[in-house]
Structure formats: C-alpha cells, structure tokens
Motif scaffolding. Structure first.
Motif: not given
Length: 420
Positions: A208-216
């Motif tokens: 969840x931590x990675x997915x929270x801002x991996x796109x940005x």
C-alpha cells in the motif's frame, strides 16, 4: 535581446536543462518534499492504522519506503544526470511517436488527481465554512483551480516559491496537530493504534505504501532534472519521498485513531483549529496539484508539439470542470491507472543505464516506435491489475523490464528508424 528573453523556455520542455539553470540541494529538497505531500496518501495511512499495530505500521513504512525510494531515486538520478523530463526520456526509450503513450498516460492520471485534489479541498471546507451549498463548493473549486493552475503555468520558479511557503507550514502545523491529538487519547500512540486483526500483513502494508505514490513518483525526472547533478537529484528525491510520504501516512493514521477519518483537516477541526486546518489542507493539496498539472502540461506538449503553458491551462480547465465528478466517480479508476506508470519508469531507468553514450548526444537519432518498450508497458499494466499476488506495481515493472530486455538483446532492434 528582449524578445529572446520573453520567448525563453524557462521550463525546458523540449531540451535538457542547462547547467546555469540548475538548483542546489536545499531548493531541490523543498521542491521534492512538496511533491510528496499528497493528501490521498492519508487514505493509505488510515488503512494501515486499521490493519496493523504500531510496530507493524512502522515496519510497513520502512519496507515500502525503501522500495519507493529506490524507484524514485533512480528516476531522480537519471533526470538530474541527463537534464531531461519524463517525456524527453520517453522519446529515447520509446521512440519519438512511441513516447506519446507514456506522455498520454501520465497526463491523464495527473489531470485526474489534480481534479480530485481540488474537490478534496473544496468539499470539506465548504461544509465547515459555508454550509456545504453547491454554490460555495464550486466557488472554492474555481478559486483553488485558478490559483493552482497559475503556479503550474508560471513553471518551476513558481513551484519553488509555493514549496518554500507550504512545506514548513504543513509539516510543522500538521505535526503539532498530530501530537495534540495523541495527547488527548488514552495511553501512548502505541496503545491507541488498532491491533492487527490479521487483515493486513507487513508486506501487504508495504504494498500500500508503494502503491500510494509510485505513479506520481514516475514523474520525478520532471523536477529532479533541475538538480545540479545526479547525486543531488537522487539524494533529495529519496529523502523527500521517505519523509514526505511517512508524514502523510502518520497524518492519516492519527486521523483514523482520533476521529475515525483519514485527513489531518478533520483532526484540526476537532481541536478547534479551523483556520489553521483550512491553511494546512489548502497548502498540502497545492504542493501536489501544481506539480501534477506541470507534469500534465509537459506530457501534452510532447504529444501535440505545443508550448507547455497553454497545455497547462487546458489541463487546469479540464481538471477544474471535472473535479467533483472525478472525486465521486473516478478515484477507483485512477488507482487502476496508477499501475500503468511504474512500467514506464523502469523502462526509462533501464534505457539510460544500458545506453549511456546515446544520452550524451544532444540530438540523438530516434526510433519512431520502440515496440518492445510499448509492449512492456501494456503487458506490465495488465499483469499489475490482474495478478493477485505480491505488490502490483513491482509485478508490472518486472514484466516491463523483461519485455524491454528482450528488445535490447535481439539483433537489430536497437536500429534507428527515424533519423533527425
């Protein structure tokens, strides 16, 4: 001479940032830290607090932060080393017309998050301050949209000013509110954290931590390219992502514990800090939204071969008009689209490290389309969204990396198709 000054591209949308326009460590740290102040990350903080005890929460932050820091740090290094934006890097890794795919994906998602951010500010503030009427909500949407679009329109210098103002205020005021909330609770922060019911593991929390801002984070080169060298670009990116994201997660976690919500704004309202709450919420969203719109403008400029500024205006208008609809209808879709961008980032990193000499050329010969890079993004996106195992973004990056490597190893696939 004056005419040249007026038409100078201060954001270098079509070329590498020159040495005399690079920025030092402190300025880059403030820019990157402001970039990571993403309000939606507080939603993840709430999920982590509800599924893990305190130490599980901390371990997930560390593990996820290491993965996210490695990914964005590499992109920060490549951006600073080359001076190239995500879109210019994509032209080399995906081909001149192949770059339209990552440019479109990053622009679409960032316009979406810009709109969501406007609504995240306008909806709660209008309810608390102006009775929650539609007129009040839309008035705040338009006001915030104009201000945030303006800072993105005027480019990196404007983004720097916003970051210097917003970052210290959000960090200090938000942290003070978080400490006050914990002090009013029963026992220590460890006692107040929800005990894990087994619904979330440390690895799951890290995902969840990675997915929270991996796109940005994939847009990191757009800002890190202004760092004076690769070392500064990488260090400021890694430290900023770890500190900024962790702070947002703690804000969300404490909000969950204290008011059952996911926003430090709600905590500050409960603590009777209304005007400070509006200030923190607005600045927090502003620091991410202007970066999102700046990124969207660069992407659309690459696709339509236009200047960045008019593309920023168009993006801002679309995001503002669609903001409330995006907030209520599109968040789930945006989370799915987040999986499309990590495959882009890993291909950009691999292409740089495997073809460094090509990046030393100011005007290299470009392929029209690198189909292996394109296939990597498409297949990586499918796998990331379909495979229910591990961390979605890492699964997508692994598939994209394999596709790209096949293209690199096959004889003749590196050949030039479109000479300039």
């Amino acid at each position: 001479m004056s005419k040249n000054k007026k038409t100078k591209d201060v954001d270098f949308a079509s070329k590498a940032v020159p040495a005399d326009s690079r920025k030092g460590l402190v300025t880059m740290f403030m820019i990157m830290l402001g970039f990571t102040f993403f309000s939606a990350s507080m939603w993840v903080g709430q999920q982590l607090a509800e599924g893990l005890d305190f130490w599980g929460f901390v371990k997930s932050l560390i593990l996820g932060g290491v993965i996210l820091g490695a990914y964005t740090g590499l992109l920060g290094y490549v951006g600073a080393k080359t001076g190239l934006s995500l879109d210019l890097l994509s032209r080399r890794a995906f081909g001149e017309k192949g770059s339209y795919l990552p440019s479109a994906m990053i622009s679409f998602t960032q316009i979406g998050w810009f709109g969501v951010g406007l609504a995240m500010f306008a909806i709660p503030v209008s309810k608390e301050l102006l009775g929650g009427s539609d007129a009040a909500m839309w008035g705040l949407v338009i006001l915030a949209g104009v201000c945030m679009t303006a800072s993105a329109y005027f480019g990196i210098d404007s983004l720097t000013i916003v970051s210097y103002i917003a970052v210290p205020l959000v960090a200090v005021l938000g942290t003070v509110a978080m400490v006050m909330a914990v002090q009013q609770g029963d026992g220590t922060i460890i006692d107040q954290f929800a005990k894990s019911s087994g619904s979330l593991t440390i690895v799951g929390g890290a995902g969840l931590v990675v997915g929270s801002f991996v796109s940005g984070g994939t847009a990191t080169p757009n800002f890190a390219r202004f760092a004076k060298n690769g070392k500064v670009g990488a260090i400021t990116t890694v430290v900023a992502f770890f500190i900024g994201n962790s702070l947002m997660f703690f804000f969300g976690a404490v909000s969950s514990i204290f008011v059952g919500g996911n926003d430090i704004f709600e905590v500050m309202i409960r603590l009777n800090l209304f005007y400070l709450a509006v200030l923190v919420l607005g600045l927090n969203i502003w620091t991410t939204n202007d970066n999102a719109l700046y990124t969207a403008g660069l992407g659309l400029a690459n696709i339509f071969h236009q200047k960045k500024k008019p593309m920023v205006l168009i993006s801002g208008i679309i995001g503002t008009v669609a903001s409330v609809w995006l907030y209520y209808n599109f968040c789930d879709w945006l989370n799915i689209l987040n999986c499309t961008l990590p495959p882009v980032g890993i291909i950009l990193v691999m292409d740089y490290f495997m073809n460094r000499k090509e990046y030393e050329k100011e005007n290299p010969a470009l392929k029209t389309v690198n189909w292996f890079s394109v296939a990597g993004v498409v297949l990586g996106t499918i796998v990331a969204n379909v495979l229910n195992w591990g961390v979605a973004s890492i699964n997508g990056m692994a598939v994209a990396a394999v596709c790209y490597m096949i293209g690199q190893l096959m004889p003749g696939t590196r050949g030039v198709v479109n000479e300039h």
